[in-house]
Design a protein around this motif. Sequence first.
Motif, PDB file in Angstrom:
ATOM      1  N   TRP A 146       0.749  -1.103   0.047  1.00 52.66           N
ATOM      2  CA  TRP A 146      -0.018  -0.055  -0.054  1.00 52.66           C
ATOM      3  C   TRP A 146       0.754   1.011   0.127  1.00 52.66           C
ATOM      4  O   TRP A 146       0.455   2.401  -0.796  1.00 52.66           O
ATOM      5  N   ARG A 147       2.013   1.058   0.771  1.00 55.22           N
ATOM      6  CA  ARG A 147       2.811   2.251   0.592  1.00 55.22           C
ATOM      7  C   ARG A 147       3.482   2.559  -0.726  1.00 55.22           C
ATOM      8  O   ARG A 147       3.436   3.886  -1.067  1.00 55.22           O
ATOM      9  N   ALA A 148       3.712   1.500  -1.385  1.00 53.97           N
ATOM     10  CA  ALA A 148       4.186   1.855  -2.896  1.00 53.97           C
ATOM     11  C   ALA A 148       3.148   2.297  -3.730  1.00 53.97           C
ATOM     12  O   ALA A 148       3.437   3.406  -4.477  1.00 53.97           O
ATOM     13  N   ALA A 149       1.649   1.823  -3.618  1.00 51.54           N
ATOM     14  CA  ALA A 149       0.806   2.639  -4.462  1.00 51.54           C
ATOM     15  C   ALA A 149       0.576   3.713  -4.271  1.00 51.54           C
ATOM     16  O   ALA A 149       0.188   4.554  -4.885  1.00 51.54           O
ATOM     17  N   SER A 150       0.652   4.059  -2.705  1.00 50.37           N
ATOM     18  CA  SER A 150       0.394   5.294  -2.312  1.00 50.37           C
ATOM     19  C   SER A 150       1.133   6.381  -2.873  1.00 50.37           C
ATOM     20  O   SER A 150       0.927   7.502  -3.295  1.00 50.37           O
ATOM     21  N   ALA A 151       2.418   5.876  -2.685  1.00 53.51           N
ATOM     22  CA  ALA A 151       3.656   6.775  -3.377  1.00 53.51           C
ATOM     23  C   ALA A 151       3.677   7.176  -4.689  1.00 53.51           C
ATOM     24  O   ALA A 151       3.673   8.359  -4.983  1.00 53.51           O
ATOM     25  N   ASP A 152       2.993   6.201  -5.516  1.00 56.02           N
ATOM     26  CA  ASP A 152       2.704   6.309  -6.874  1.00 56.02           C
ATOM     27  C   ASP A 152       1.774   7.429  -7.251  1.00 56.02           C
ATOM     28  O   ASP A 152       1.746   8.323  -8.152  1.00 56.02           O
ATOM     29  N   VAL A 153       0.689   7.282  -6.378  1.00 53.81           N
ATOM     30  CA  VAL A 153      -0.518   8.319  -6.515  1.00 53.81           C
ATOM     31  C   VAL A 153      -0.305   9.399  -6.178  1.00 53.81           C
ATOM     32  O   VAL A 153      -0.632  10.477  -6.426  1.00 53.81           O
ATOM     33  N   ARG A 154       0.651   9.730  -4.917  1.00 54.12           N
ATOM     34  CA  ARG A 154       0.768  10.971  -4.510  1.00 54.12           C
ATOM     35  C   ARG A 154       1.506  11.805  -5.272  1.00 54.12           C
ATOM     36  O   ARG A 154       1.373  13.047  -5.367  1.00 54.12           O
ATOM     37  N   ARG A 155       2.435  11.129  -6.152  1.00 50.16           N
ATOM     38  CA  ARG A 155       3.415  12.073  -7.153  1.00 50.16           C
ATOM     39  C   ARG A 155       2.390  12.593  -8.227  1.00 50.16           C
ATOM     40  O   ARG A 155       2.835  13.485  -8.768  1.00 50.16           O
ATOM     41  N   ILE A 156       1.206  12.003  -8.484  1.00 47.25           N
ATOM     42  CA  ILE A 156       0.404  12.392  -9.564  1.00 47.25           C
ATOM     43  C   ILE A 156      -0.552  13.545  -8.673  1.00 47.25           C
ATOM     44  O   ILE A 156      -0.894  14.610  -8.975  1.00 47.25           O
ATOM     45  N   GLN A 157      -1.128  13.131  -7.379  1.00 46.27           N
ATOM     46  CA  GLN A 157      -2.014  14.078  -6.805  1.00 46.27           C
ATOM     47  C   GLN A 157      -1.369  15.142  -6.027  1.00 46.27           C
ATOM     48  O   GLN A 157      -2.106  16.478  -5.589  1.00 46.27           O
ATOM     49  N   PHE A 158      -0.140  15.011  -5.672  1.00 40.82           N
ATOM     50  CA  PHE A 158       0.616  15.956  -5.000  1.00 40.82           C
ATOM     51  C   PHE A 158       1.948  16.241  -5.672  1.00 40.82           C
ATOM     52  O   PHE A 158       3.173  15.651  -5.223  1.00 40.82           O
ATOM     53  N   PRO A 159       2.065  16.889  -6.954  1.00 42.37           N
ATOM     54  CA  PRO A 159       3.233  16.884  -7.768  1.00 42.37           C
ATOM     55  C   PRO A 159       4.222  17.865  -7.465  1.00 42.37           C
ATOM     56  O   PRO A 159       4.664  18.712  -8.450  1.00 42.37           O
ATOM     57  N   ILE A 160       4.241  18.321  -5.917  1.00 45.35           N
ATOM     58  CA  ILE A 160       5.405  19.226  -5.856  1.00 45.35           C
ATOM     59  C   ILE A 160       6.590  18.904  -5.412  1.00 45.35           C
ATOM     60  O   ILE A 160       6.741  17.868  -4.523  1.00 45.35           O
ATOM     61  N   THR A 161       7.620  19.246  -6.219  1.00 46.19           N
ATOM     62  CA  THR A 161       9.042  18.503  -5.987  1.00 46.19           C
ATOM     63  C   THR A 161       9.823  19.526  -5.432  1.00 46.19           C
ATOM     64  O   THR A 161      11.103  19.197  -5.326  1.00 46.19           O
ATOM     65  N   ASP A 162       9.527  20.822  -4.886  1.00 46.50           N
ATOM     66  CA  ASP A 162      10.421  21.645  -4.085  1.00 46.50           C
ATOM     67  C   ASP A 162       9.699  22.383  -3.012  1.00 46.50           C
ATOM     68  O   ASP A 162       8.582  22.095  -2.888  1.00 46.50           O
ATOM     69  N   ALA A 163      10.396  23.234  -2.439  1.00 44.41           N
ATOM     70  CA  ALA A 163       9.837  23.662  -1.031  1.00 44.41           C
ATOM     71  C   ALA A 163       9.406  25.403  -1.183  1.00 44.41           C
ATOM     72  O   ALA A 163       9.405  26.046  -0.414  1.00 44.41           O
ATOM     73  N   SER A 164       9.269  25.543  -2.413  1.00 43.64           N
ATOM     74  CA  SER A 164       8.927  27.130  -3.045  1.00 43.64           C
ATOM     75  C   SER A 164       7.488  27.400  -2.664  1.00 43.64           C
ATOM     76  O   SER A 164       6.499  26.394  -2.771  1.00 43.64           O
ATOM     77  N   PRO A 165       7.312  28.578  -2.627  1.00 47.48           N
ATOM     78  CA  PRO A 165       5.630  28.951  -2.102  1.00 47.48           C
ATOM     79  C   PRO A 165       4.759  28.635  -3.242  1.00 47.48           C
ATOM     80  O   PRO A 165       5.240  28.713  -4.483  1.00 47.48           O
ATOM     81  N   CYS A 166       3.327  28.449  -3.271  1.00 41.35           N
ATOM     82  CA  CYS A 166       2.329  28.055  -4.013  1.00 41.35           C
ATOM     83  C   CYS A 166       1.289  28.722  -3.841  1.00 41.35           C
ATOM     84  O   CYS A 166       1.119  29.469  -2.607  1.00 41.35           O
ATOM     85  N   LEU A 167       0.558  29.295  -4.744  1.00 44.15           N
ATOM     86  CA  LEU A 167      -0.721  30.068  -4.682  1.00 44.15           C
ATOM     87  C   LEU A 167      -1.809  29.269  -4.313  1.00 44.15           C
ATOM     88  O   LEU A 167      -2.076  28.177  -4.894  1.00 44.15           O
ATOM     89  N   LEU A 168      -2.715  29.562  -3.320  1.00 46.31           N
ATOM     90  CA  LEU A 168      -3.615  28.861  -3.071  1.00 46.31           C
ATOM     91  C   LEU A 168      -4.929  29.717  -3.010  1.00 46.31           C
ATOM     92  O   LEU A 168      -5.037  30.862  -2.692  1.00 46.31           O
ATOM     93  N   TYR A 169      -5.923  29.038  -3.711  1.00 44.64           N
ATOM     94  CA  TYR A 169      -7.119  29.733  -4.327  1.00 44.64           C
ATOM     95  C   TYR A 169      -8.163  28.876  -4.667  1.00 44.64           C
ATOM     96  O   TYR A 169      -7.952  27.517  -4.607  1.00 44.64           O
ATOM     97  N   THR A 170      -9.385  29.549  -5.050  1.00 42.85           N
ATOM     98  CA  THR A 170     -10.433  28.399  -5.492  1.00 42.85           C
ATOM     99  C   THR A 170     -10.939  28.823  -7.006  1.00 42.85           C
ATOM    100  O   THR A 170     -10.601  29.794  -7.403  1.00 42.85           O
ATOM    101  N   CYS A 171     -11.235  27.954  -7.481  1.00 44.71           N
ATOM    102  CA  CYS A 171     -11.810  28.273  -9.095  1.00 44.71           C
ATOM    103  C   CYS A 171     -13.325  27.871  -9.124  1.00 44.71           C
ATOM    104  O   CYS A 171     -13.736  27.214  -8.061  1.00 44.71           O
ATOM    105  N   ALA A 172     -13.952  28.470  -9.896  1.00 39.83           N
ATOM    106  CA  ALA A 172     -15.226  28.363 -10.084  1.00 39.83           C
ATOM    107  C   ALA A 172     -15.913  27.033 -10.539  1.00 39.83           C
ATOM    108  O   ALA A 172     -17.087  26.737 -10.171  1.00 39.83           O
ATOM    109  N   ALA A 173     -15.094  26.284 -11.491  1.00 37.35           N
ATOM    110  CA  ALA A 173     -15.335  24.891 -11.676  1.00 37.35           C
ATOM    111  C   ALA A 173     -15.650  24.065 -10.441  1.00 37.35           C
ATOM    112  O   ALA A 173     -15.951  22.764 -10.589  1.00 37.35           O
ATOM    113  N   ASP A 174     -14.986  24.410  -9.558  1.00 41.73           N
ATOM    114  CA  ASP A 174     -14.802  23.263  -8.282  1.00 41.73           C
ATOM    115  C   ASP A 174     -15.980  23.557  -7.357  1.00 41.73           C
ATOM    116  O   ASP A 174     -16.664  24.558  -7.019  1.00 41.73           O
TER     117      ASP A 174
END
Length: 409
Positions: free
Chosen positions: A39-67
């Motif tokens: 499960w850890r291996a499968a979780s890691a594969d999916v995390r790379r897709i769902q959480f594709p952040i590869t560094d510790a730089s700031p990100c913009l957090l906001y909402t979209c009308a379609a969501d």
Amino acid sequence: MSAAVHRDWSGLPEDLMLIVMRALAIPDLLRAGAVCVSWRAASADVRRIQFPITDASPCLLYTCAADADDTATVYSVSTGALFKVRLPPSAAPFRSRHVVGSGHGWVVTADDAPRFQALNPLTGAQVDLPPVKGLDDVNIFSADQARLQRPGEIWRYIYLAYLSCSPANGSACAILLVHQCSGYLYFTHVGDDRWTKITTQNTSLQLDICFHSAVYNQNDGLFYVLSFNSSVFALDLSGPSPTTVRTVFTGREEVVLEWLGYKHGPRGNIILTPWGDILQVWRSKRRYMLNTLIFNIPESFIDDILLCKVDIHEKRLVRISGEDLRGHALFLCFNASMCLSTKDFPGLKPNCAYVTNGSWRQVFITKFGSQEVGIWNFETKILESLGKVQSDHPWLDWPSPIWITPSLS
């Protein structure tokens, strides 16, 4: 009586396991990864897709009308990666909140309850902060609420919150609350049941002035607060009683106004650089009248951004240019301002400022108007676009977009 059947969930076919993992929100995905090796291996594969952040730089957090109302978008300006996060059903919808600050991967929000909460948008973790009824300023604006025809709501816009560390650290996390109009300051620690007002009785701080921003210094454990006249104060909030350690700099409002050409209502951010300087960044606005369904109000856009360094020894402000940022990029908003080396994050533009709205009045206005988000070029004095993300995944005006450094802690 037949024997109980024990299913070996670790033996699920890989393709089926990935389907299940992709349906999980990030907090559940993290928990699933702790079940077993497969499960850890499968979780890691999916995390790379769902959480594709590869560094510790700031990100913009906001909402979209379609969501949906409970969904937020996270966009990395360094890598161009973008993903969605969904708050747990027990949480107030993200779109119903006003963001008053961020730090260490968490945001501090205010909602209609009314209440303050610290929220990690990635993990869904929440920490309730003391109730607003202990704040004097909520009642101060009752008359204005009636005049503005927005009863019970304006209090949310006037506060800024600053964190000393992640709220996951419990009582070690101090929160400084800045009221931008009255000059009042409050603080609390995670787990406390009330806000403590910082007064002239428990500090030597001048409290009849307005404060624009603050920042926490990890090196000395102090909060540095910037006033409207460019003065800087240092506060120690590590114990139950606040103390003013020192007045770092005594400023004069007319100096900043003169440099900006006496333009309307400059807003200041205080920044601590990696090389030890204290910077002040002042934004001036050009104003237009915006007709809304409720009343006519002025809409503002960045006209200029002034960079200054506090010269401690000469006791004066010194104007500097973008080149003096030494290849670093600034991040300015309601959050604690940041100064990051673009050598560590090659996707960032050097000697510029990544900005979102920084004025409570502008946020109040932009619930009806437009958001100003982009990259300020100090050389051309132009607010540049963040790129294709603005057309492909446009942000809503509410809640106001804010910079965060994603964290799974």
